[in-house]
Scaffold this motif. Structure first.
Motif, short mmCIF file in Angstrom:
data_model
loop_
_atom_site.label_atom_id
_atom_site.label_comp_id
_atom_site.label_asym_id
_atom_site.label_seq_id
_atom_site.Cartn_x
_atom_site.Cartn_y
_atom_site.Cartn_z
N TYR A 179 0.83 -1.20 0.00
CA TYR A 179 0.00 0.00 0.00
C TYR A 179 0.87 1.25 0.00
O TYR A 179 2.00 1.25 0.45
CB TYR A 179 -0.89 0.03 1.24
CG TYR A 179 -1.79 -1.15 1.40
CD1 TYR A 179 -1.49 -2.15 2.32
CD2 TYR A 179 -2.96 -1.28 0.63
CE1 TYR A 179 -2.34 -3.25 2.48
CE2 TYR A 179 -3.79 -2.37 0.78
CZ TYR A 179 -3.48 -3.35 1.70
OH TYR A 179 -4.30 -4.44 1.84
N LEU A 180 0.26 2.33 -0.47
CA LEU A 180 0.85 3.65 -0.34
C LEU A 180 -0.26 4.62 0.03
O LEU A 180 -1.13 4.91 -0.80
CB LEU A 180 1.55 4.10 -1.61
CG LEU A 180 2.30 5.43 -1.50
CD1 LEU A 180 3.51 5.29 -0.57
CD2 LEU A 180 2.74 5.95 -2.87
N GLN A 181 -0.26 5.05 1.27
CA GLN A 181 -1.20 6.06 1.72
C GLN A 181 -0.62 7.44 1.42
O GLN A 181 0.48 7.75 1.87
CB GLN A 181 -1.47 5.92 3.22
CG GLN A 181 -2.42 6.95 3.79
CD GLN A 181 -3.83 6.83 3.25
OE1 GLN A 181 -4.35 5.72 3.13
NE2 GLN A 181 -4.44 7.95 2.91
N MET A 182 -1.37 8.21 0.67
CA MET A 182 -0.88 9.53 0.26
C MET A 182 -1.82 10.60 0.80
O MET A 182 -3.01 10.62 0.44
CB MET A 182 -0.81 9.61 -1.27
CG MET A 182 0.01 8.49 -1.90
SD MET A 182 0.22 8.69 -3.68
CE MET A 182 -1.47 8.49 -4.22
N ASN A 183 -1.31 11.44 1.66
CA ASN A 183 -2.09 12.52 2.26
C ASN A 183 -1.55 13.87 1.82
O ASN A 183 -0.40 13.98 1.38
CB ASN A 183 -2.06 12.41 3.78
CG ASN A 183 -2.66 11.12 4.29
OD1 ASN A 183 -3.59 10.57 3.71
ND2 ASN A 183 -2.13 10.64 5.41
N ASN A 184 -2.39 14.88 1.98
CA ASN A 184 -1.99 16.24 1.64
C ASN A 184 -1.36 16.30 0.25
O ASN A 184 -0.28 16.86 0.07
CB ASN A 184 -1.01 16.78 2.70
CG ASN A 184 -0.79 18.26 2.58
OD1 ASN A 184 -1.60 18.98 1.98
ND2 ASN A 184 0.30 18.75 3.13
N LEU A 185 -2.06 15.75 -0.70
CA LEU A 185 -1.52 15.66 -2.05
C LEU A 185 -1.37 17.04 -2.68
O LEU A 185 -2.16 17.96 -2.42
CB LEU A 185 -2.40 14.77 -2.91
CG LEU A 185 -2.20 13.27 -2.66
CD1 LEU A 185 -3.39 12.46 -3.13
CD2 LEU A 185 -0.92 12.80 -3.34
N ARG A 186 -0.35 17.14 -3.51
CA ARG A 186 -0.02 18.39 -4.18
C ARG A 186 -0.04 18.17 -5.71
O ARG A 186 0.14 17.04 -6.17
CB ARG A 186 1.38 18.84 -3.78
CG ARG A 186 1.59 19.00 -2.28
CD ARG A 186 3.06 19.15 -1.96
NE ARG A 186 3.30 19.30 -0.52
CZ ARG A 186 4.50 19.25 0.04
NH1 ARG A 186 5.58 19.08 -0.71
NH2 ARG A 186 4.62 19.40 1.34
N PRO A 187 -0.24 19.23 -6.47
CA PRO A 187 -0.22 19.07 -7.93
C PRO A 187 1.06 18.40 -8.45
O PRO A 187 1.01 17.64 -9.42
CB PRO A 187 -0.35 20.51 -8.44
CG PRO A 187 -1.12 21.20 -7.36
CD PRO A 187 -0.64 20.59 -6.07
N GLU A 188 2.17 18.66 -7.79
CA GLU A 188 3.43 18.06 -8.24
C GLU A 188 3.52 16.56 -7.95
O GLU A 188 4.48 15.91 -8.38
CB GLU A 188 4.63 18.78 -7.61
CG GLU A 188 4.59 18.88 -6.11
CD GLU A 188 4.04 20.21 -5.62
OE1 GLU A 188 3.07 20.72 -6.24
OE2 GLU A 188 4.56 20.73 -4.60
N ASP A 189 2.54 16.02 -7.24
CA ASP A 189 2.48 14.56 -7.04
C ASP A 189 1.83 13.85 -8.22
O ASP A 189 1.81 12.62 -8.27
CB ASP A 189 1.70 14.23 -5.77
CG ASP A 189 2.37 14.73 -4.51
OD1 ASP A 189 1.66 15.24 -3.61
OD2 ASP A 189 3.62 14.61 -4.41
N THR A 190 1.30 14.62 -9.15
CA THR A 190 0.67 14.03 -10.33
C THR A 190 1.67 13.20 -11.12
O THR A 190 2.74 13.69 -11.49
CB THR A 190 0.09 15.14 -11.23
OG1 THR A 190 -0.96 15.80 -10.52
CG2 THR A 190 -0.46 14.56 -12.52
N ALA A 191 1.33 11.93 -11.34
CA ALA A 191 2.23 11.01 -12.02
C ALA A 191 1.55 9.65 -12.14
O ALA A 191 0.50 9.42 -11.55
CB ALA A 191 3.54 10.86 -11.25
N THR A 192 2.20 8.78 -12.89
CA THR A 192 1.81 7.37 -12.87
C THR A 192 2.65 6.68 -11.80
O THR A 192 3.88 6.84 -11.79
CB THR A 192 2.04 6.71 -14.23
OG1 THR A 192 1.27 7.40 -15.22
CG2 THR A 192 1.61 5.24 -14.20
N TYR A 193 1.98 5.97 -10.93
CA TYR A 193 2.64 5.32 -9.80
C TYR A 193 2.75 3.82 -10.06
O TYR A 193 1.78 3.17 -10.50
CB TYR A 193 1.87 5.58 -8.51
CG TYR A 193 2.07 6.97 -7.98
CD1 TYR A 193 1.52 8.07 -8.63
CD2 TYR A 193 2.83 7.21 -6.83
CE1 TYR A 193 1.71 9.37 -8.17
CE2 TYR A 193 3.02 8.50 -6.35
CZ TYR A 193 2.48 9.56 -7.02
OH TYR A 193 2.68 10.84 -6.56
#
Length: 118
Positions: free
Chosen positions: A80-94
């Motif tokens: 799992y990857l819990q992602m909080n407080n996401l930002r526009p710069e987190d936009t990507a394919t994971y």
């Protein structure tokens, strides 16, 4: 047969949260160091978070420290990857990744798109 199925990506507003999942089968899950990587358009793939198979030690890219958490459920062979407080710069394919040192072996998930936008 090795099977990796990622899920949980999507569109989220800045400040929002997502939880990515990677279901693994067909190999000895616990023998592998597990990680998440991401690749934005026209950028190189980068390591986001890693959890080592020995000791469960975790490490994160500086850009996500304090916001992302990597975890596993060995009973279910899930990463799992819990992602909080996401930002526009987190936009990507994971992508989830599983790597064994001896003998060397690497598996990649198919990728899941995360888009952070208002």
């Amino acid at each position: 047969q090795v099977h990796l199925v990622e899920s949980g990506g999507g569109l989220v507003q800045p400040g929002g949260s997502l939880r990515l999942s990677c279901a693994a089968s067909g190999f000895a899950f616990s023998d592998y160091t597990m990680s998440w990587h991401r690749q934005a358009p026209e950028k190189e793939r980068e390591l986001v978070a890693v959890i080592h198979n020995i000791g469960g030690i975790t490490d994160y890219a500086d850009s996500v420290k304090g916001r992302f958490t990597i975890s596993t459920d060995h009973a279910k062979s899930m990463l799992y990857l819990q992602m909080n407080n996401l930002r526009p710069e987190d936009t990507a394919t994971y992508y989830c990744n599983f790597q064994r040192i001896m003998p060397p072996k690497t598996y990649w998930g198919q990728g899941t798109q995360v888009t952070v936008s208002s």
